[in-house]
Design an enzyme around this catalytic site. Structure first.
Site, short mmCIF file in Angstrom:
data_model
loop_
_atom_site.label_atom_id
_atom_site.label_comp_id
_atom_site.label_asym_id
_atom_site.label_seq_id
_atom_site.Cartn_x
_atom_site.Cartn_y
_atom_site.Cartn_z
N CYS A 45 -13.96 96.99 77.44
CA CYS A 45 -14.01 98.27 78.17
C CYS A 45 -14.15 99.50 77.28
O CYS A 45 -14.69 100.52 77.71
CB CYS A 45 -12.74 98.44 79.03
N CYS A 48 -17.40 101.84 76.81
CA CYS A 48 -17.89 102.81 77.80
C CYS A 48 -16.81 103.77 78.29
O CYS A 48 -17.11 104.90 78.66
CB CYS A 48 -18.49 102.07 78.98
N HIS A 49 -15.55 103.29 78.33
CA HIS A 49 -14.49 104.14 78.91
C HIS A 49 -13.60 104.74 77.82
O HIS A 49 -12.71 105.52 78.14
CB HIS A 49 -13.65 103.33 79.89
N MET A 88 -22.13 98.97 85.43
CA MET A 88 -21.07 98.16 84.84
C MET A 88 -21.29 96.69 85.19
O MET A 88 -21.60 96.37 86.35
CB MET A 88 -19.69 98.61 85.35
N HIS A 327 -25.86 108.12 70.82
CA HIS A 327 -25.56 106.71 70.53
C HIS A 327 -26.36 106.25 69.31
O HIS A 327 -25.99 106.51 68.20
CB HIS A 327 -25.83 105.86 71.77
N HIS A 369 -32.39 103.53 74.74
CA HIS A 369 -31.68 102.75 73.71
C HIS A 369 -32.71 102.31 72.67
O HIS A 369 -33.31 101.24 72.78
CB HIS A 369 -30.98 101.54 74.35
FE1 DHE Z 1 -24.55 97.84 69.17
C1 DHE Z 1 -26.43 99.27 66.67
C2 DHE Z 1 -22.59 100.60 69.30
C3 DHE Z 1 -23.14 96.67 72.06
C4 DHE Z 1 -26.10 94.87 68.72
N1 DHE Z 1 -24.52 99.60 68.17
C5 DHE Z 1 -25.41 100.02 67.21
C6 DHE Z 1 -25.09 101.36 66.82
C7 DHE Z 1 -23.99 101.73 67.55
C8 DHE Z 1 -23.64 100.63 68.41
C9 DHE Z 1 -23.26 103.05 67.49
C10 DHE Z 1 -25.84 102.19 65.78
C11 DHE Z 1 -25.39 101.87 64.40
C12 DHE Z 1 -26.17 102.64 63.35
O1 DHE Z 1 -27.40 102.72 63.45
O2 DHE Z 1 -25.55 103.18 62.43
N2 DHE Z 1 -23.13 98.52 70.47
C13 DHE Z 1 -22.44 99.67 70.32
C14 DHE Z 1 -21.49 99.82 71.41
O3 DHE Z 1 -20.62 100.73 71.50
C15 DHE Z 1 -21.80 98.78 72.40
C16 DHE Z 1 -22.56 99.43 73.56
C17 DHE Z 1 -20.62 98.07 73.02
C18 DHE Z 1 -19.61 97.45 72.08
O4 DHE Z 1 -18.47 97.33 72.51
O5 DHE Z 1 -19.92 97.10 70.96
C19 DHE Z 1 -22.74 97.89 71.60
N3 DHE Z 1 -24.62 96.07 70.21
C20 DHE Z 1 -23.97 95.81 71.36
C21 DHE Z 1 -24.22 94.47 71.82
O6 DHE Z 1 -23.74 93.93 72.87
C22 DHE Z 1 -25.16 93.83 70.84
C23 DHE Z 1 -26.48 93.50 71.52
C24 DHE Z 1 -24.57 92.57 70.23
C25 DHE Z 1 -23.26 92.79 69.53
O7 DHE Z 1 -23.26 92.56 68.33
O8 DHE Z 1 -22.27 93.18 70.14
C26 DHE Z 1 -25.32 94.97 69.84
N4 DHE Z 1 -26.01 97.20 67.92
C27 DHE Z 1 -26.47 95.92 67.87
C28 DHE Z 1 -27.45 95.83 66.82
C29 DHE Z 1 -27.56 97.10 66.24
C30 DHE Z 1 -26.63 97.94 66.95
C31 DHE Z 1 -28.24 94.57 66.45
C32 DHE Z 1 -28.46 97.53 65.07
C33 DHE Z 1 -29.86 97.79 65.50
C34 DHE Z 1 -30.75 98.19 64.33
O9 DHE Z 1 -31.89 97.71 64.28
O10 DHE Z 1 -30.31 98.98 63.50
#
Ligand code: DHE
Length: 539
Positions: A45, A48-49, A88, A327, A369
């Site tokens: 949670c 998002c929250h 959600m 983000h 995104h």
């Molecule tokens: Fe991410 C990048 C936050 C869910 C895989 N993710 C990022 C970045 C942020 C972020 C702030 C940028 C980092 C940077 O560039 O410095 N991600 C979040 C969340 O807050 C969110 C929505 C929910 C959570 O609780 O984590 C979330 N993210 C996911 C996933 O569900 C993913 C698909 C699988 C996982 O690992 O949880 C996922 N996020 C990724 C990936 C990147 C990423 C692979 C880097 C992308 C890139 O090419 O740089």
């Protein structure tokens, strides 16, 4: 361990705070249940929250707000179990939570939130380990592999990072990282990978040892998503920064030992209404190639920070007012403009790191995104950049060359509604990443959060030469979600993760779109980072 300590502390504080609540009696919950609910809330949670439940991309969940709306435990349980039209997920319907857990969370959120512990530099230092001292690390690579074509692959739920040789496609090391490790970045020279886990644990991996080796680790927060090194000339591999969700701060650490050096709180006032926010989270970070600075998204206050690391005792931070709920995002092809998404506002923001001001902001589709985005040359509009969207199936492309093509700069030049491609089954949104490479003719798009299982497992490939033409879409595998793309150093292969407990990375020939290799036996592979492309910010 730290994570469980944090939830245990929250549980005790929570029980103590409950009788002080000023609203109608919340439903009963035991200390044991609070501990379990705190973990569930953290895992599912907070994204998002937020931790203090003031809301971000999801609405606020404070007891005051819930009681004002007269929502009962049954109503809340139904939202959690079945999801909402606002996007959600249906946690029970999707098989991620049990009905009992949904009921537990529904009761938990009617009690006042309790702030998890803060973290001082001394707390961080207690977690800091240099596993291989700098003096004992090799002076040159101890193998003959092309380490600049190594890929670091996040094995999310395994809490590990696989290092794969991009030439031979062998998994040459599988290294422990943090809980639900999130991303990797390289140091400026590319010799080191940095990883950051959702639990705020950062780790450093040396790619020059005979087999890639974890050489240092530190925990700078209890929740984090971002990390990057210092890329400016003269500062290569000297420093790194971790962007935290909780506590809300950024932490400058040594680039090759990870020693924590300085904490910078992000708490402050929103850019527009100047209202205090107790929990502004650090989202994407990029390292400038032209100045000794990191560019950082401060999500809830809507500022973009230019954090100068040249003199960390007399730290300079430029706070550029941008938009709320910043983000992810990345550079344009010249690395002068940073282009983050304010996703809840359906907006892209353009920051000019030379004038140190916001250059533009414009609307795109629903919940953009971009990951780090994609940059290419459009035959009509010149240099362009693009994003996909979580909220709809759309590819938005804008001009990103204010010098050569000022008439198109920061304007959407293509807004491609992918649902119009009949017969491809492209509905329901859920796109997360897109990727290209300067040497490629293609742009790859994923849709792992789509409502349709087949679409989740697919990729669509667009041609740069005719971006509005029907893309080629295909299933990458039969199990899991096809997520995140990365090119090899030469820019002629694309690597896709099949995110599943029994997952794989599928390597495609970028020209023929034929599978070259399936690298199997990987638990929950997600992000992949090629050393050369990550060092040079090629996407
Ligand atoms: Fe991410 C990048 C936050 C869910 C895989 N993710 C990022 C970045 C942020 C972020 C702030 C940028 C980092 C940077 O560039 O410095 N991600 C979040 C969340 O807050 C969110 C929505 C929910 C959570 O609780 O984590 C979330 N993210 C996911 C996933 O569900 C993913 C698909 C699988 C996982 O690992 O949880 C996922 N996020 C990724 C990936 C990147 C990423 C692979 C880097 C992308 C890139 O090419 O740089």
């Amino acid at each position: 361990m730290k994570r469980y300590l944090a939830t245990a502390i929250i549980s005790i504080a929570f029980m103590l705070s409950a009788p002080l609540a000023s609203f109608a009696a919340p439903p009963p919950i035991s200390a044991k249940e609070v501990k379990k609910a705190s973990e569930l809330y953290f895992d599912r949670c907070t994204c998002c929250h937020v931790t203090l439940r003031k809301g971000a991309t999801g609405p606020a969940l404070t007891p005051k707000k819930l009681s004002k709306k007269e929502l009962t435990t049954d109503d809340l349980e139904a939202f959690i179990a079945e999801g909402t039209d606002g996007g959600m997920p249906g946690w029970v319907d999707d098989g991620i939570m049990s009905q009992k857990e949904a009921n537990l969370l529904a009761r938990f959120i009617q009690h006042p939130p309790v702030a998890p512990p803060e973290m001082s530099l001394a707390d961080m230092k207690k977690t800091w380990r240099v596993l291989v001292p700098v003096a004992k690390r090799p002076k040159k690579p101890q193998h003959n592999r092309d380490w600049k074509n190594f890929f670091g692959v996040i094995l999310r739920d395994a809490g590990k990072v696989a290092v794969i040789d991009g030439d031979s496609k062998e998994v040459i090391a599988t290294l422990d990282s943090g809980f639900a490790v999130h991303i990797l970045r390289t140091s400026a020279t590319g010799r080191y990978f940095y990883s950051i886990g959702r639990d705020g644990r950062a780790a450093l991996y040396d790619l020059w040892t005979k087999v890639p080796t974890k050489v240092a680790m530190v925990q700078t927060c209890t929740e984090a998503r971002s990390i990057d090194g210092s890329k400016y000339k003269g500062y290569e591999d000297k420093l790194a920064v971790v962007g935290c969700y909780w506590p809300p701060h950024a932490v400058i650490i040594d680039g090759i030992t990870l020693e924590p050096k300085k904490i910078i709180s992000t708490r402050g006032y929103t850019y527009d209404k100047n209202e205090y926010h107790p929990e502004p989270r650090v989202a994407a970070i990029v390292a400038s190639h032209y100045t000794p600075e990191w560019v950082m998204n401060i999500k809830e206050t809507g500022f973009i920070w230019l954090l100068n690391y040249a003199d960390i005792e007399n730290l300079q931070v430029n706070m550029i007012a941008a938009e709320r709920f910043l983000h992810d995002g990345g550079w344009d092809s010249t690395h002068r403009y940073f282009m983050p998404a304010a996703n809840k506002r359906n907006t892209m923001v353009i920051i000019d790191t030379k004038t140190r001001k916001k250059a533009a902001q414009f609307k795109v589709g629903k919940i953009p995104h971009p990951g780090r985005g994609a940059n290419w040359i459009d035959p009509k509009y010149g240099p362009v950049s693009a994003t996909v969207h979580i909220g709809e199936m759309r590819l938005s492309v804008w001009g990103s060359d204010p010098k050569g093509h000022p008439q198109h700069a920061w304007k959407v030049v293509h807004s491609i509604d992918m649902t119009k491609f009949k017969g491809l089954g492209l509905e329901g949104g859920g796109q997360l990443f897109l990727k290209t490479h300067p040497k490629s003719a293609n742009v790859w798009v994923d849709m792992p959060l789509n409502t349709d299982k087949k679409t989740q497992r697919s990729q669509c490939v667009f041609k740069k030469a005719n971006i509005t033409a029907v893309p080629v879409c295909f299933e990458v595998g039969k199990k899991g979600k096809a997520v995140h793309q990365e090119y090899n150093k030469a820019g002629d292969e694309v690597w896709i993760s099949m995110w599943d407990n029994d997952g794989e990375v599928v390597v495609y020939d970028d020209k023929t779109l034929k599978v070259k290799k399936r690298i199997t036996g990987l638990r929950t592979p997600t992000g992949k980072f090629n050393v050369y492309n990550t060092m040079h910010d090629l996407y």
